[in-house]
Design a protein around this motif. Structure first.
Motif, mmCIF file in Angstrom:
data_model
loop_
_atom_site.group_PDB
_atom_site.id
_atom_site.type_symbol
_atom_site.label_atom_id
_atom_site.label_comp_id
_atom_site.label_asym_id
_atom_site.label_seq_id
_atom_site.Cartn_x
_atom_site.Cartn_y
_atom_site.Cartn_z
ATOM 1 N N GLU A 102 1.102 51.445 28.767
ATOM 2 C CA GLU A 102 1.310 52.845 28.453
ATOM 3 C C GLU A 102 2.792 53.232 28.469
ATOM 4 O O GLU A 102 3.137 54.396 28.340
ATOM 5 C CB GLU A 102 0.515 53.709 29.427
ATOM 6 C CG GLU A 102 -0.985 53.475 29.312
ATOM 7 C CD GLU A 102 -1.779 54.269 30.337
ATOM 8 O OE1 GLU A 102 -1.210 55.163 30.990
ATOM 9 O OE2 GLU A 102 -2.968 53.987 30.465
ATOM 10 N N ALA A 103 3.677 52.279 28.649
ATOM 11 C CA ALA A 103 5.109 52.581 28.708
ATOM 12 C C ALA A 103 5.595 53.061 27.346
ATOM 13 O O ALA A 103 5.073 52.675 26.301
ATOM 14 C CB ALA A 103 5.892 51.349 29.138
ATOM 15 N N GLU A 104 6.616 53.912 27.369
ATOM 16 C CA GLU A 104 7.165 54.428 26.115
ATOM 17 C C GLU A 104 7.832 53.328 25.305
ATOM 18 O O GLU A 104 7.732 53.285 24.091
ATOM 19 C CB GLU A 104 8.156 55.544 26.409
ATOM 20 C CG GLU A 104 7.503 56.802 26.938
ATOM 21 C CD GLU A 104 8.524 57.890 27.202
ATOM 22 O OE1 GLU A 104 9.586 57.890 26.559
ATOM 23 O OE2 GLU A 104 8.249 58.735 28.047
ATOM 24 N N ASN A 105 8.556 52.412 25.970
ATOM 25 C CA ASN A 105 9.256 51.323 25.292
ATOM 26 C C ASN A 105 8.821 49.992 25.894
ATOM 27 O O ASN A 105 9.542 49.409 26.687
ATOM 28 C CB ASN A 105 10.769 51.498 25.430
ATOM 29 C CG ASN A 105 11.259 52.773 24.794
ATOM 30 O OD1 ASN A 105 10.839 53.116 23.697
ATOM 31 N ND2 ASN A 105 12.123 53.489 25.492
ATOM 32 N N PRO A 106 7.619 49.500 25.543
ATOM 33 C CA PRO A 106 7.182 48.231 26.142
ATOM 34 C C PRO A 106 8.137 47.099 25.783
ATOM 35 O O PRO A 106 8.678 47.048 24.691
ATOM 36 C CB PRO A 106 5.797 47.989 25.544
ATOM 37 C CG PRO A 106 5.594 49.009 24.491
ATOM 38 C CD PRO A 106 6.687 50.031 24.593
ATOM 39 N N GLY A 107 8.376 46.217 26.740
ATOM 40 C CA GLY A 107 9.256 45.087 26.519
ATOM 41 C C GLY A 107 10.646 45.310 27.050
ATOM 42 O O GLY A 107 11.407 44.380 27.231
ATOM 43 N N GLU A 108 11.035 46.563 27.277
ATOM 44 C CA GLU A 108 12.342 46.842 27.847
ATOM 45 C C GLU A 108 12.286 46.641 29.358
ATOM 46 O O GLU A 108 11.231 46.728 29.969
ATOM 47 C CB GLU A 108 12.778 48.269 27.524
ATOM 48 C CG GLU A 108 13.154 48.456 26.069
ATOM 49 C CD GLU A 108 13.755 49.827 25.818
ATOM 50 O OE1 GLU A 108 14.034 50.561 26.778
ATOM 51 O OE2 GLU A 108 13.942 50.159 24.640
ATOM 52 N N ALA A 109 13.423 46.396 29.949
ATOM 53 C CA ALA A 109 13.485 46.180 31.390
ATOM 54 C C ALA A 109 12.993 47.409 32.116
ATOM 55 O O ALA A 109 13.351 48.532 31.765
ATOM 56 C CB ALA A 109 14.901 45.827 31.818
ATOM 57 N N GLU A 110 12.149 47.194 33.124
ATOM 58 C CA GLU A 110 11.650 48.277 33.940
ATOM 59 C C GLU A 110 12.251 48.162 35.324
ATOM 60 O O GLU A 110 12.719 47.105 35.728
ATOM 61 C CB GLU A 110 10.120 48.202 34.026
ATOM 62 C CG GLU A 110 9.437 48.382 32.686
ATOM 63 C CD GLU A 110 7.917 48.334 32.833
ATOM 64 O OE1 GLU A 110 7.410 48.573 33.930
ATOM 65 O OE2 GLU A 110 7.267 48.048 31.832
ATOM 66 N N GLU A 111 12.213 49.238 36.061
ATOM 67 C CA GLU A 111 12.712 49.237 37.431
ATOM 68 C C GLU A 111 11.758 48.389 38.278
ATOM 69 O O GLU A 111 10.544 48.474 38.130
ATOM 70 C CB GLU A 111 12.764 50.669 37.974
ATOM 71 C CG GLU A 111 13.791 51.528 37.288
ATOM 72 C CD GLU A 111 15.195 51.031 37.538
ATOM 73 O OE1 GLU A 111 15.515 50.650 38.674
ATOM 74 O OE2 GLU A 111 15.986 51.023 36.570
ATOM 75 N N PRO A 112 12.308 47.547 39.192
ATOM 76 C CA PRO A 112 11.429 46.764 40.057
ATOM 77 C C PRO A 112 10.684 47.665 41.023
ATOM 78 O O PRO A 112 11.146 48.765 41.330
ATOM 79 C CB PRO A 112 12.390 45.829 40.795
ATOM 80 C CG PRO A 112 13.709 46.467 40.687
ATOM 81 C CD PRO A 112 13.699 47.298 39.436
ATOM 82 N N PRO A 113 9.518 47.244 41.506
ATOM 83 C CA PRO A 113 8.780 48.040 42.474
ATOM 84 C C PRO A 113 9.604 48.237 43.748
ATOM 85 O O PRO A 113 10.527 47.458 44.025
ATOM 86 C CB PRO A 113 7.534 47.203 42.759
ATOM 87 C CG PRO A 113 7.518 46.113 41.780
ATOM 88 C CD PRO A 113 8.862 46.035 41.140
ATOM 89 N N PRO A 114 9.275 49.245 44.536
ATOM 90 C CA PRO A 114 10.077 49.545 45.733
ATOM 91 C C PRO A 114 10.152 48.402 46.755
ATOM 92 O O PRO A 114 11.107 48.314 47.502
ATOM 93 C CB PRO A 114 9.371 50.765 46.346
ATOM 94 C CG PRO A 114 8.409 51.253 45.347
ATOM 95 C CD PRO A 114 8.220 50.202 44.318
ATOM 96 N N ASP A 115 9.178 47.516 46.802
ATOM 97 C CA ASP A 115 9.210 46.448 47.801
ATOM 98 C C ASP A 115 10.124 45.301 47.396
ATOM 99 O O ASP A 115 10.214 44.292 48.073
ATOM 100 C CB ASP A 115 7.807 45.935 48.119
ATOM 101 C CG ASP A 115 7.150 45.245 46.941
ATOM 102 O OD1 ASP A 115 7.725 45.239 45.835
ATOM 103 O OD2 ASP A 115 6.053 44.695 47.121
ATOM 104 N N GLY A 116 10.798 45.394 46.260
ATOM 105 C CA GLY A 116 11.793 44.393 45.856
ATOM 106 C C GLY A 116 11.216 43.248 45.043
ATOM 107 O O GLY A 116 11.896 42.309 44.692
ATOM 108 N N ARG A 117 9.960 43.293 44.734
ATOM 109 C CA ARG A 117 9.351 42.191 43.962
ATOM 110 C C ARG A 117 9.362 42.478 42.497
ATOM 111 O O ARG A 117 9.178 43.443 41.941
ATOM 112 C CB ARG A 117 7.915 41.950 44.423
ATOM 113 C CG ARG A 117 7.892 41.318 45.778
ATOM 114 C CD ARG A 117 6.498 40.983 46.126
ATOM 115 N NE ARG A 117 6.545 39.983 47.175
ATOM 116 C CZ ARG A 117 5.520 39.329 47.585
ATOM 117 N NH1 ARG A 117 4.352 39.526 47.061
ATOM 118 N NH2 ARG A 117 5.596 38.457 48.527
#
Length: 117
Positions: A102-117
């Motif tokens: 559902e991302a607006e720009n699939p394939g672009e870099a996303e922010e990592p989850p808060p736990d660092g993974r």
């Protein structure tokens, strides 16, 4: 007895099929795989296997009629104990996060989850 003969015939046919395989290395050399899967190459092999068709059919054959008397005897037999040396292997720890459909720009870099993974 018929079942044993059939099993032996099937096993012999499979052994013949495996022995008839022709494996050739397609490339002279390949690089050992490394952590970067995109740049590593393993050697390619072309494998030609025979087309084997095994079917059972009933035949009449002459076989000996044998009687066997069984008796118990004590004898020396091999006692085989195989122990494998335990080995440790380092393997990469890989986390794969599927793309957000559902991302607006699939394939672009996303922010990592808060736990660092």
């Amino acid at each position: 007895m018929k079942g044993s003969i059939r099993m032996a015939a099937a096993a012999a046919a499979m052994a013949l099929a495996l022995a008839a395989c022709d494996v050739e290395q397609a490339e002279e050399e390949g690089d050992a795989p490394n952590a970067d899967a995109e740049s590593s190459e393993a050697p390619e092999y072309d494998v030609d296997v025979p087309d084997v068709d095994v079917q059972m059919e009933e035949k009449t054959v002459t076989v000996p009629d044998v009687s066997v008397d069984m008796e118990e005897k004590t004898m020396t037999v091999p006692d085989v104990d195989v122990q494998m040396e335990e080995r440790q292997m380092n393997v990469p720890d890989v986390d794969i996060n599927p793309a957000d459909e559902e991302a607006e720009n699939p394939g672009e870099a996303e922010e990592p989850p808060p736990d660092g993974r």
